[in-house]
Each structure stands twice: as C-alpha cells, then as structure tokens.
Design a protein around this motif. Structure first.
Motif, short mmCIF file in Angstrom:
data_model
loop_
_atom_site.label_atom_id
_atom_site.label_comp_id
_atom_site.label_asym_id
_atom_site.label_seq_id
_atom_site.Cartn_x
_atom_site.Cartn_y
_atom_site.Cartn_z
N GLN A 111 0.86 -1.18 0.00
CA GLN A 111 0.00 0.00 0.00
C GLN A 111 0.90 1.24 0.00
O GLN A 111 2.12 1.12 0.12
N ASP A 112 0.30 2.41 -0.12
CA ASP A 112 1.11 3.63 -0.22
C ASP A 112 1.88 3.95 1.05
O ASP A 112 2.89 4.67 1.00
N ASN A 113 1.41 3.46 2.20
CA ASN A 113 2.08 3.80 3.47
C ASN A 113 2.45 2.58 4.30
O ASN A 113 2.78 2.71 5.47
N ARG A 114 2.43 1.38 3.69
CA ARG A 114 2.71 0.18 4.49
C ARG A 114 2.85 -1.03 3.57
O ARG A 114 2.45 -0.99 2.40
N ILE A 115 3.38 -2.09 4.14
CA ILE A 115 3.39 -3.41 3.51
C ILE A 115 2.82 -4.39 4.54
O ILE A 115 3.29 -4.43 5.69
N GLU A 116 1.80 -5.14 4.15
CA GLU A 116 1.19 -6.11 5.05
C GLU A 116 1.59 -7.51 4.61
O GLU A 116 1.53 -7.84 3.42
N VAL A 117 1.99 -8.32 5.58
CA VAL A 117 2.45 -9.68 5.31
C VAL A 117 1.63 -10.66 6.14
O VAL A 117 1.51 -10.51 7.35
N ALA A 118 1.06 -11.65 5.47
CA ALA A 118 0.31 -12.71 6.15
C ALA A 118 1.07 -14.01 5.98
O ALA A 118 1.39 -14.41 4.86
N VAL A 119 1.40 -14.64 7.09
CA VAL A 119 2.06 -15.94 7.07
C VAL A 119 1.01 -17.01 7.28
O VAL A 119 0.28 -16.99 8.28
N TRP A 120 0.92 -17.92 6.33
CA TRP A 120 -0.04 -19.03 6.38
C TRP A 120 0.71 -20.35 6.43
O TRP A 120 1.73 -20.53 5.76
N GLY A 121 0.18 -21.26 7.22
CA GLY A 121 0.72 -22.60 7.27
C GLY A 121 -0.09 -23.54 6.39
O GLY A 121 -1.32 -23.41 6.30
N PHE A 122 0.59 -24.48 5.74
CA PHE A 122 -0.07 -25.44 4.87
C PHE A 122 0.28 -26.86 5.29
O PHE A 122 1.40 -27.13 5.75
N GLY A 123 -0.68 -27.75 5.11
CA GLY A 123 -0.48 -29.16 5.41
C GLY A 123 -1.05 -30.03 4.31
O GLY A 123 -1.37 -29.56 3.22
N ARG A 124 -1.18 -31.29 4.61
CA ARG A 124 -1.71 -32.23 3.62
C ARG A 124 -3.14 -31.85 3.22
O ARG A 124 -3.91 -31.36 4.03
N GLY A 125 -3.45 -32.09 1.95
CA GLY A 125 -4.82 -31.91 1.47
C GLY A 125 -5.31 -30.47 1.46
O GLY A 125 -6.51 -30.24 1.46
N GLY A 126 -4.40 -29.51 1.41
CA GLY A 126 -4.82 -28.12 1.34
C GLY A 126 -5.27 -27.52 2.66
O GLY A 126 -5.89 -26.46 2.67
N ARG A 127 -4.97 -28.15 3.78
CA ARG A 127 -5.29 -27.55 5.08
C ARG A 127 -4.45 -26.30 5.28
O ARG A 127 -3.29 -26.23 4.89
N MET A 128 -5.06 -25.28 5.90
CA MET A 128 -4.40 -23.99 6.09
C MET A 128 -4.56 -23.52 7.53
O MET A 128 -5.60 -23.79 8.15
N TRP A 129 -3.56 -22.81 8.03
CA TRP A 129 -3.61 -22.22 9.37
C TRP A 129 -3.13 -20.77 9.30
O TRP A 129 -2.17 -20.46 8.58
N THR A 130 -3.75 -19.90 10.06
CA THR A 130 -3.24 -18.54 10.23
C THR A 130 -2.09 -18.59 11.23
O THR A 130 -2.25 -19.10 12.34
N ILE A 131 -0.95 -18.05 10.85
CA ILE A 131 0.22 -18.05 11.72
C ILE A 131 0.51 -16.65 12.24
O ILE A 131 0.70 -16.44 13.44
N GLU A 132 0.52 -15.66 11.35
CA GLU A 132 0.78 -14.28 11.78
C GLU A 132 0.35 -13.32 10.67
O GLU A 132 0.41 -13.65 9.48
N HIS A 133 -0.10 -12.13 11.09
CA HIS A 133 -0.32 -11.03 10.14
C HIS A 133 0.49 -9.84 10.65
O HIS A 133 0.24 -9.33 11.74
N ARG A 134 1.44 -9.42 9.85
CA ARG A 134 2.40 -8.39 10.27
C ARG A 134 2.29 -7.18 9.35
O ARG A 134 2.18 -7.34 8.13
N VAL A 135 2.31 -6.00 9.91
CA VAL A 135 2.24 -4.76 9.13
C VAL A 135 3.54 -3.97 9.32
O VAL A 135 3.94 -3.70 10.45
N PHE A 136 4.18 -3.60 8.22
CA PHE A 136 5.36 -2.76 8.23
C PHE A 136 4.94 -1.38 7.72
O PHE A 136 4.56 -1.24 6.55
N TYR A 137 5.03 -0.39 8.58
CA TYR A 137 4.61 0.96 8.19
C TYR A 137 5.79 1.74 7.62
O TYR A 137 6.91 1.67 8.13
#
Length: 699
Positions: A406-432
């Motif tokens: 974005q114009d004033n930040r970068i947002e990063v979402a870390v997702w975990g993946f496992g077998r069969g397309g399973r997903m987990w939220t690990i972290e959402h980090r914002v760099f301003y």
C-alpha cells in the motif's frame, strides 16, 4: 425633450452597467422556487415548479459552495432530473460558473438535451438574460455546448476518455452515474476523471446522482459509502411524535410497509417507535415539517442549515450523500408500490427475478444483490479455534507468506499449509513506511530472513516462500526486492482479475536491457488468477469439519482481521456479452483477504496438491517429530487478549513463555534444512530439495 433624453440616457446606462451588477445571493432552493418552470415536453403538467419538501435540502446542498461533493442515491419518480436542471440554470444565471454535464452515452446526452435541457432554457425566463441564442441555430447553442454570458456548459457522453479532457470547470455533473463504465477506456473511473476537471476551481463542485444497480458494481453506491455523512428524510409519527424515515421493511420487520390479506389498498407504514400505523395521507400532512437525519446524528433542514445532535449549527461536511425512494413522492400511491412488489414477487416464484431487481433498483432505490457469494465475518469469528498465533500447530508443515503493498505500508500474512490443502493462520504483520523508501524494505528483508516460528512438536520453522503484490505505485521497488531476494524465494506477482485460466496464470520477464532484450536471470512477473484463487479460498471456508481443505483460524485474530477477510463478494451480473461474475470489494480495506490469495498462488506455484504422500511423509519427519505438543500446557492456561492485526509481536506474557521450547530445539533440524537450496561453494554434490517448483527446476 430634456426629460425624454434623460430617460434614454438612464436606460442605456442601466443596460451597459447591468453586466457589472452582482445579484443578491440566494440559495438554489429559493432560486428554483422563484424561477423554475415545468415544460410540457418533460412533465405531466406544464406549470411553475415548487420543490417538494424533501427536495429542498438537496437543492440547498447542491448550491452550497462549502460542499464539494453531493451524491444522490435515488429511485425513479422523485424529481431528480428537475433538481439537476434547476442546478444547471442556477449555476449559469446566478453564479456564472463553467459546467460540465456527463450522461452515460452520447445518445443519452442527445436525448437529455432535446427533451429536458432545451425546453428548460426556453421556458425559464431568467435564462434569457444569460442565453440570448436559446432559439437560434448558432454555434453557441448545440448538442455539445451551451455558451452563456459569462460561462459555458459542456455536454458529454461518459464512455469515451477524450470527453473528460481539455475543460476547466467549476461544476461537474454526472447523471445516472451507475450507467457509466466502471473503467473508462482503461483510464479510470468516471468520477475521478470528471473530478480532475474541477481541481483548480475556486469553489469546486461535483454532483452525482443515479438509480443504483448491482451491488459491488454500482458506482453511485460506492460514492455514497465514501461520503462523510449519509442523510435520509425523517417525518414525525402522528401518534407518538417520534421521527423516522419511510422504509420498506419486510414481512417480519417491526417497521415499514404493512398490508392485510394481500390487499395493496390496506397498506400503511409501521412506526418503529410506537408500533402505530400511519397512512400516506398522514405522511403528506407531516412532510413539510420533516428533516434530513444523518448517520452521525446531524440534521439538515430545508434551508440547508446543518446542526449536530444537540441542535447546534455546524459547518456543512465537504462530502454529503442523500438516499430517497419512491415512497416519498406525492405522485405515486403506496398502494401502487405494493402492487409493483406483488407482481415482481410472483414472477420471482416462477424463476424470473428481473422484475424484483427492477423494483429494488427503481422503486426502493437500493442496490440489487443478485446472485452473490459471501462469507460472513461473524460466522468465521465464532468458529475460530483456540490456538496461539506465531506458534505452528500440529499437521502444519510448510509456511508461505503473501504480501500486499500500500502507499504507506506493507502487510504480510504468514499461512501454514499441510496435507490436502489444510491452512492455518500463523501471523499477520504490518510494516509501516513509504515503499518508495528503502527502510521499509530493509525491515521486510530482515523479517523474511530471520523470523523463526516454533512448532508445537519442537523444531523452529522459517518462511519458505513469499509472493508480494507489485500492483499500485511501487512496482519497481517490488521487482528490485524480488531480484535481490531470489535466494529467499520471493516472487513478484500481480492479479489478473478477468479472463484468467488458472490460479498460476502465466508469467513474463520484466527485466529488459537497453537493447530491449530479456536480462538473463532477471525478475519474472507472475500473474495471479485472482477470481479463481478467491473461489478456491471461499470453497475451503465452506468446509466445516477439520481435515483436508479446512481453514484453521486463530481466535487471537482481532475482529478487524475477519472484517477484511470477508470484505469481498462474488457477484453475478448479466451483460450484453453474457453472464459475468467476479469478486468485488464491499469495504475499503481487504488486505488480509488479498494476502491469503497470494499465499494460495504460492501453493499452486509449488504444486503442493500434486505432491505424493511420500513427500509429505519426508517433510513431516523433519518438521514434526513423533512427540507430544510442547505448547499444549501453555495454550491451555493462556487467556491472552487478541493481538491487533498491525501488532508486530505477540503479547509479553506469551513471548516470555515461548523461548524455553524454542531454545531447547535450537540444534534440531529446522524447516529450512530439507527445503533450502544448497550452499554455493561445494565441490561435492548438493543435497536433494524436498520442494521443487516448476519454475525452480527450469533455473
């Protein structure tokens, strides 16, 4: 002789000095009441025009120099065209302002000029003072331009980008805004293009009005959502004295229209305060004392005076919006409205929803949702699971990151993946910071390179790959970052929102030398089939039982994260070329959703769905040794509040408790060991990589 001569001199002096005269200021509401006239060609009855009570405040705001933007989301039969014509006459005759009026097409423009504008210029006497050529075939009186004394009115169709150029205006008027193309010849939306024409004006004014259309594609509805305050007309209940807006309500709603035994003639309006029923006659008797109430508690009266909730006069907002529908019109009976609805509902029961759509748009003045796929934020919030952010859960074997610029930040979402397309939220980090400056990229580089997340089974895991959006104003910065961080598997991506064939929808080089040739080993721009990726994510969110395809969401995520994650809907609309569907934002911020889409692109890019069981077994043996969950006791005793989306680190209590298992496994194999590329120097053969994308194999 002397007297006659003196009178002649005085007459000529008055005529000559008239050009320098300044009329006493009046509001548009007053000017229209004194001067406007309903022409036979465009009205049911030819007569002098008197604004209806609910129209007066809208007119006052249209003419108020302190208000820059006025939006009117309306139904049919509320007199908006007459208000627009009155505004044109007012700005030409009283304020001498240069104006530009856009209709959706050139044909719409021609029809408007012939049936509405020309008859107004002919029949309103005040206009003859500034438009002497109103009856003449003259270059100052055409379908494209009306040149007044001291100002000019440009008349344009809205589908050509060239129709928004080479004009310096004080007032921009966009009629039936929702009938315009959302992107005019790939140069931008019509509002933004028209707004450029008034940027240098002393008192810039933009007026947009339209009947709404399909939700998610409706330009006037999008404008209303951006307004500082949205106003609805309230009338007093004759039974309790409480004020309320006229609403359609519904069968089970404690307000709105109600009728008995399918008989439209019995329709009345149910007061939301006292539950008493009022007739249309009761409304008409009270409409003169009505007032517009805003979403912030403020009001605006017929004279355009704004007051706060305490009744204190306040400055007007710079951007206001009004919503008005057919029930307020004295020309339409409430019984007639109910008949229209009953006919539309009957057609819907037979599989034809076109009449109900028209009723919603043109009678209720509301957007039509049509066939919409959506995910409810509250539903996802309620199903969130009690696992900690920044700790990798069991069965999560690979970490992928999606980043949005974005114009004033970068947002990063870390997702975990496992077998069969399973997903987990690990972290959402914002760099301003400004992505055009290097500091924010230094911070992002350190984050991707150094961050380790403890796994509940013991080992620490790093981020294996990152997809970062290169759309917007910072494409070159993203390309440079991807080039310099190829070893960290950073990919520059860009969404392809239409015509995509696959989530991994092609790629092309963006590093070209001065000869126009591709730079060997240069940056590749990867295209994301965004609609297909969002379809996949939406489908996984419909999986209700943990297992293959299930999306695990931590209950430590804040509600704002869920609001963004459900901030788009997939809407279907019919066009001249057939049925078109696409995901469309219904709120301003959807970064958590976009970041997840980029992580899904990485899943497709790495071909995780095609990996055999033996591959997952090998990865599991490295990442998840066969031992107990080291963080189960910590998680069971933790009652930490949810972290903010923008929060960089976990709460202090959790951070203090984490190092013990993390340090205990510092020497154990980490996720990067089986997956990272071999070290550059060796003469010996490099170890085999577990994850190999098609792209990496080509290199």
């Amino acid at each position: 002789m002397t007297t006659a001569y003196s009178e002649a001199v005085c007459k000529h002096l008055r005529v000559g000095l008239a050009a320098f005269a300044v009329p006493p200021p009046v509001s548009l509401d007053v000017w229209a009441s004194e001067n406007f006239y309903l022409s036979a060609e465009s009205s049911y009855v030819e007569q002098r025009w008197r604004p209806w009570p609910f129209q007066r405040a809208i007119l006052s705001c249209m003419g108020n120099d302190a208000i820059r933007e006025v939006d009117v989301e309306k139904s049919a039969r509320v007199g908006y065209t007459k208000m627009l014509l009155a505004a044109i006459g007012y700005f030409a005759e009283h304020k001498r302002r240069n104006q530009g009026l856009w209709q959706p097409t050139d044909d719409d423009r021609d029809d408007f000029v012939k049936t509405e504008l020309d008859s107004m210029l002919r029949d309103v006497p005040a206009m003859r003072r500034v438009f002497p050529e109103y009856l003449a075939r003259h270059k100052d009186n055409t379908l494209l331009q009306k040149r007044f004394l001291g100002s000019v009115l440009h008349l344009k169709g809205g589908r050509s980008a060239k129709n928004y150029r080479r004009m310096s205006l004080d007032v921009a008027l966009l009629d039936e805004l929702s009938g315009f193309d959302n992107d005019v010849e790939k140069e931008g939306d019509p509002f933004t293009l028209a707004a450029k024409r008034v940027e240098g004006a002393t008192f810039p004014k933009i007026i947009c009005g339209s009947t709404p259309k399909l939700k998610g594609f409706c330009l006037i509805n999008a404008r209303v959502q951006l307004a500082e305050v949205v106003y609805r007309y309230h009338v007093d209940c004759p039974h309790c004295g409480g004020h309320h807006a006229l609403t359609w309500g519904g069968k089970d709603e404690p307000h709105g229209f109600k009728w008995v035994d399918g008989d439209p003639e019995t329709v009345k309006h149910l007061c939301p305060h006292c539950g008493a029923l009022s007739t249309q006659g009761d409304y008409l008797a009270a409409e003169e004392s009505g007032r517009w109430y805003g979403t912030d508690g403020s009001t605006v009266d017929h004279e355009g005076v704004f007051r706060d909730a305490a009744g204190v006069v306040i400055p007007p907002p710079a951007h206001v919006a009004f919503h008005v529908w057919t029930a307020y019109s004295p020309l339409v009976t409430w019984a007639q409205i109910v008949r229209e609805f009953m006919a539309a509902y009957e057609a819907t029961q037979q599989g034809d929803d076109s009449k109900l759509k028209a009723f919603t748009n043109t009678t209720r003045g509301e957007v039509w949702e049509g066939e919409i796929e959506r995910t409810d934020a509250e539903e996802l919030l309620n199903r969130a699971e009690p696992f900690s952010l920044r700790i990798v859960p069991r069965d999560c074997l690979l970490l992928l990151a999606g980043a949005d610029t974005q114009d004033n930040r970068i947002e990063v979402a870390v997702w975990g993946f496992g077998r069969g397309g399973r997903m987990w939220t690990i972290e959402h980090r914002v760099f301003y910071g400004n992505p055009a400056e290097p500091q924010i990229w230094v911070e992002l580089s350190a984050y991707l390179r150094e961050t380790r997340f403890p796994h509940v089974a013991g080992p620490e895991m790093g981020i294996y790959a990152t997809a970062i959006d290169s759309g917007g104003h910072n494409a070159q910065a993203v390309y440079e970052f991807a080039r310099s961080h190829a070893a960290l598997r950073v990919f520059a991506v860009r969404g392809r929102p239409a015509g995509e064939k696959h989530i991994k929808d092609g790629a092309g080089p963006v590093d070209i030398d001065w000869r126009g040739k591709r730079v060997k080993g240069g940056v590749i721009l990867w295209h994301v089939g965004t609609n297909l990726a969002k379809d996949l994510l939406h489908g996984r969110l419909q999986v209700t039982r943990p297992g293959p395809g299930y999306v695990h969401l931590s209950n430590e995520l804040p509600k704002s994260w869920f609001d963004q994650f459900t901030g788009e809907v997939r809407a279907t609309r019919r066009t001249v070329t057939g049925t078109q569907t696409r995901w469309t934002a219904v709120r301003k911020r959807v970064e958590t959703w976009d970041c997840a889409v980029y992580a899904l692109w990485l899943e497709a890019h790495l071909e995780l769905a095609r990996k055999p069981a033996a591959w997952w077994d090998m990865l599991e043996a490295k990442v998840q040794p066969d031992q107990a969950d080291l963080f189960a006791a910590l998680r069971a005793g933790s009652d930490a509040p949810r972290a903010e989306v923008a929060g960089a680190a976990p709460p202090e209590a959790r951070r203090a408790a984490l190092p013990s298992p993390a340090r205990a496994t510092r020497q154990q194999p980490s996720l990067d060991q089986p997956l990272a590329p071999p070290a550059p120097p060796p003469a010996r053969r490099a170890p085999r990589r577990v994850v190999q994308s098609t792209y990496l194999r080509r290199r």
